[in-house]
Scaffold this motif. Sequence first.
Motif, PDB file in Angstrom:
ATOM      1  N   GLN A 108      54.567 -21.512 -44.037  1.00  0.00           N
ATOM      2  CA  GLN A 108      55.245 -21.821 -42.780  1.00  0.00           C
ATOM      3  C   GLN A 108      55.847 -20.524 -42.240  1.00  0.00           C
ATOM      4  OE1 GLN A 108      55.489 -23.982 -40.464  1.00  0.00           O
ATOM      5  NE2 GLN A 108      57.456 -25.045 -40.319  1.00  0.00           N
ATOM      6  N   SER A 109      55.528 -20.185 -41.016  1.00  0.00           N
ATOM      7  CA  SER A 109      56.094 -18.986 -40.406  1.00  0.00           C
ATOM      8  C   SER A 109      57.582 -19.193 -40.128  1.00  0.00           C
ATOM      9  CB  SER A 109      55.376 -18.660 -39.092  1.00  0.00           C
ATOM     10  OG  SER A 109      54.028 -18.323 -39.339  1.00  0.00           O
ATOM     11  N   ASP A 110      58.352 -18.109 -40.263  1.00  0.00           N
ATOM     12  CA  ASP A 110      59.788 -18.193 -40.016  1.00  0.00           C
ATOM     13  C   ASP A 110      60.077 -18.596 -38.575  1.00  0.00           C
ATOM     14  OD1 ASP A 110      60.128 -17.391 -42.611  1.00  0.00           O
ATOM     15  OD2 ASP A 110      60.571 -15.299 -42.119  1.00  0.00           O
ATOM     16  N   ARG A 111      59.256 -18.168 -37.673  1.00  0.00           N
ATOM     17  CA  ARG A 111      59.363 -18.602 -36.280  1.00  0.00           C
ATOM     18  C   ARG A 111      57.961 -18.652 -35.696  1.00  0.00           C
ATOM     19  NH1 ARG A 111      61.314 -13.429 -36.809  1.00  0.00           N
ATOM     20  NH2 ARG A 111      60.335 -11.793 -35.542  1.00  0.00           N
ATOM     21  N   TYR A 112      57.785 -19.507 -34.718  1.00  0.00           N
ATOM     22  CA  TYR A 112      56.492 -19.664 -34.060  1.00  0.00           C
ATOM     23  C   TYR A 112      56.388 -18.826 -32.796  1.00  0.00           C
ATOM     24  CZ  TYR A 112      55.263 -23.805 -36.897  1.00  0.00           C
ATOM     25  OH  TYR A 112      54.939 -24.669 -37.919  1.00  0.00           O
ATOM     26  N   VAL A 113      57.525 -18.343 -32.302  1.00  0.00           N
ATOM     27  CA  VAL A 113      57.516 -17.612 -31.042  1.00  0.00           C
ATOM     28  C   VAL A 113      58.492 -16.449 -31.096  1.00  0.00           C
ATOM     29  CG1 VAL A 113      56.930 -19.699 -29.731  1.00  0.00           C
ATOM     30  CG2 VAL A 113      59.326 -19.036 -29.969  1.00  0.00           C
ATOM     31  N   GLN A 114      58.230 -15.483 -30.262  1.00  0.00           N
ATOM     32  CA  GLN A 114      59.178 -14.455 -29.891  1.00  0.00           C
ATOM     33  C   GLN A 114      58.767 -14.001 -28.494  1.00  0.00           C
ATOM     34  OE1 GLN A 114      58.699 -11.712 -33.174  1.00  0.00           O
ATOM     35  NE2 GLN A 114      57.451 -10.335 -31.960  1.00  0.00           N
ATOM     36  N   PRO A 115      59.578 -13.212 -27.807  1.00  0.00           N
ATOM     37  CA  PRO A 115      59.212 -12.871 -26.433  1.00  0.00           C
ATOM     38  C   PRO A 115      57.781 -12.365 -26.312  1.00  0.00           C
ATOM     39  CG  PRO A 115      61.439 -12.139 -26.891  1.00  0.00           C
ATOM     40  CD  PRO A 115      60.888 -12.650 -28.190  1.00  0.00           C
ATOM     41  N   ARG A 116      57.020 -13.010 -25.445  1.00  0.00           N
ATOM     42  CA  ARG A 116      55.635 -12.654 -25.106  1.00  0.00           C
ATOM     43  C   ARG A 116      54.608 -13.042 -26.163  1.00  0.00           C
ATOM     44  NH1 ARG A 116      56.305 -12.550 -19.969  1.00  0.00           N
ATOM     45  NH2 ARG A 116      58.379 -11.733 -19.582  1.00  0.00           N
ATOM     46  N   LEU A 117      55.001 -13.746 -27.240  1.00  0.00           N
ATOM     47  CA  LEU A 117      54.063 -14.084 -28.311  1.00  0.00           C
ATOM     48  C   LEU A 117      54.319 -15.496 -28.814  1.00  0.00           C
ATOM     49  CD1 LEU A 117      51.840 -13.164 -30.397  1.00  0.00           C
ATOM     50  CD2 LEU A 117      53.745 -12.465 -31.873  1.00  0.00           C
ATOM     51  N   ALA A 118      53.228 -16.268 -29.009  1.00  0.00           N
ATOM     52  CA  ALA A 118      53.307 -17.610 -29.608  1.00  0.00           C
ATOM     53  C   ALA A 118      52.223 -17.738 -30.671  1.00  0.00           C
ATOM     54  CB  ALA A 118      53.142 -18.692 -28.543  1.00  0.00           C
ATOM     55  N   LEU A 119      52.547 -18.397 -31.761  1.00  0.00           N
ATOM     56  CA  LEU A 119      51.601 -18.633 -32.854  1.00  0.00           C
ATOM     57  C   LEU A 119      51.138 -20.081 -32.819  1.00  0.00           C
ATOM     58  CD1 LEU A 119      53.591 -17.000 -35.833  1.00  0.00           C
ATOM     59  CD2 LEU A 119      52.160 -15.863 -34.124  1.00  0.00           C
ATOM     60  N   VAL A 120      49.845 -20.302 -33.050  1.00  0.00           N
ATOM     61  CA  VAL A 120      49.299 -21.659 -33.135  1.00  0.00           C
ATOM     62  C   VAL A 120      48.373 -21.752 -34.344  1.00  0.00           C
ATOM     63  CG1 VAL A 120      49.438 -22.147 -30.657  1.00  0.00           C
ATOM     64  CG2 VAL A 120      47.371 -21.106 -31.598  1.00  0.00           C
ATOM     65  N   GLY A 121      48.206 -22.979 -34.843  1.00  0.00           N
ATOM     66  CA  GLY A 121      47.257 -23.224 -35.931  1.00  0.00           C
ATOM     67  C   GLY A 121      47.632 -22.501 -37.202  1.00  0.00           C
TER      68      GLY A 121
END
Length: 442
Positions: free
Chosen positions: A307-320
Motif C-alpha cells: 500500500q502506498s503511503d499516499r496516492y497523490v501529491q501535487p501534479r501526480l496521481a497513482l492508480v492500480g
Amino acid sequence: MVLDPRSLVDHAGSVLEISNQQSVSQHSPADSFTHRLDYDVAIAGGGIVGLTLACALKHSGLRVAVIEAKPIEAGFSWRRAYALTLMTGRILAGLGLWDKILPQIATFRQIRLADEDSPAVVTLQPQDLGTAELGYVGEHHVLLRSLYEALDNAPNLTWHCPATLAAVDYAPDHVTLKIEQDGEQQQLTTQLLVAADGARSPLRESAGIGTHGWQYWQSCVTAVIRPEKDHGNVAREHFWTSGPFATLPLPDNRCQIVLTAPHAEARALLETEESAFLAELERRYGGQLGRLELVGDRALFPVRLMQSDRYVQPRLALVGDAAHCCHPVGGQGLNLGIRDAAALAEVLTQAHATGKDLGTLPVLKRYERWRKLENLAILGFTDLLDRTFSNRWRPLVMARRLALRLMGGLWPLRFLALRLMTGLGGRSPQLAQHPGKPQLKR
C-alpha cells in the motif's frame, strides 16, 4: 473468493520503461509555465487500468496522452485471465464496452469454497445476493483489445507508443515530460501526470512516495487447462495449508488455475513434467473434473502486499498496482485498479467542469479519500484469508471450518461476503450507474 492472476504481477500488463538517465526536479513559483499546456492529463502506462482511465475521460473534454513503452500488439499476446467483479462489469458497461466484451468472456453463477479435506463445502449462488450472476472471467487480450478499439480515433487522445519516459520535471502549475519515441526526444507539458506503470512504479519511486507491505512466503503457479468434464461455469476456491488453489471458468470449457504454494513447492510444480503437474491438479480436484489437458505454458509469480503511503501529491496521481497490490486470493487485484480509474476519472471530470486545476491537492485528495481506505480494507481482507487458511495450527483450523459451516447455513454471512467480493459494498462511481450496466434481478 476466486484468485486473480492480475494481482500476482509486479508490473502492469505493459510496463512503462523509464530511462536510467531520468531526472526529476522541482521548480520555484518564479518558473511557472506561461503558455498553453499540451495536455490536461498524461497517463504513464497503457495497460488495462491506464486505458480504462483514458476511456473514462473520452467524453470529458480533457486532452489526454497515453505514454506506453511497448507496441500495442505486445499486450494482445499476454495469455492471462482475471476474475472480474460485478462492479467491474458495471464500469465497463458504463464505458460502452460491455456488449462487446460479455460474449467473449465467461460468466459464473456459482462459487464453491472448500478447506482441504473438510466435508464443509460452501456454495455461493446469485440468489444469496439478489443478482443474475456472481462474476465473470475475462482474458487479458479481450479486455485490452476492447479498450484499444474504444479509444481508436478518440479526438481528445494522443498515443505515444512505443515511447519511453526519460525525464519528469514538476513545476507548481504543470509537469514537463521528456519522452523518447522513434529515436527522437520530445517535450510534453500537462496539468496532471497519472502513474499507471505497475507495482514497481518508477514514477512513484522517483516522486519519493514510500510504501508499506511485504513479500509473502508463497508464489503462484498459473496455467490454463481444459478438463474432461464440463466446468459448469463454477468458480472454485479450495483452501490448502500450503495456499489457496483457485479455478476460474473460461469459454471453450477451459479453466485458468492459480495455485499458491511456498516458493520451493511452487517452483517444483512449475518445473515438473507435465504429466506429474496434471496428476497433482487431478488429486486436488478429487476427480471432479475428470482428466485434464494443459493448454499453454505454466507461469510463476511471487505474491506481495503493498500500500502506498499516499496516492497523490501535487501534479501526480497513482492508480492500480502503482498504488497498491494485494494477495490474489479473492480475485480483487485488477478490479481495484479499474475502480481507481473510474473514481479518478469522475473526480477529474467534475473538477474540469467547474474550472479547477486538475493537478492541485484539493482536487486529487478527493480521489485519495475515496479509494485509499476502500483498497486498504480489501488488502486486509485478502491477507487475513491467506493467513487464516494457509495455517496448520489446530485451533485455527477448527475455527475456520466452523466459520465455513456457519456461512453455509446463514444467509446474512453469505450476503456480506458476496457484497465484499463483488465490489458492491463500496462507493459506486457514476460510470457504474450507467443505464447499460448489468442489471440486478428485481
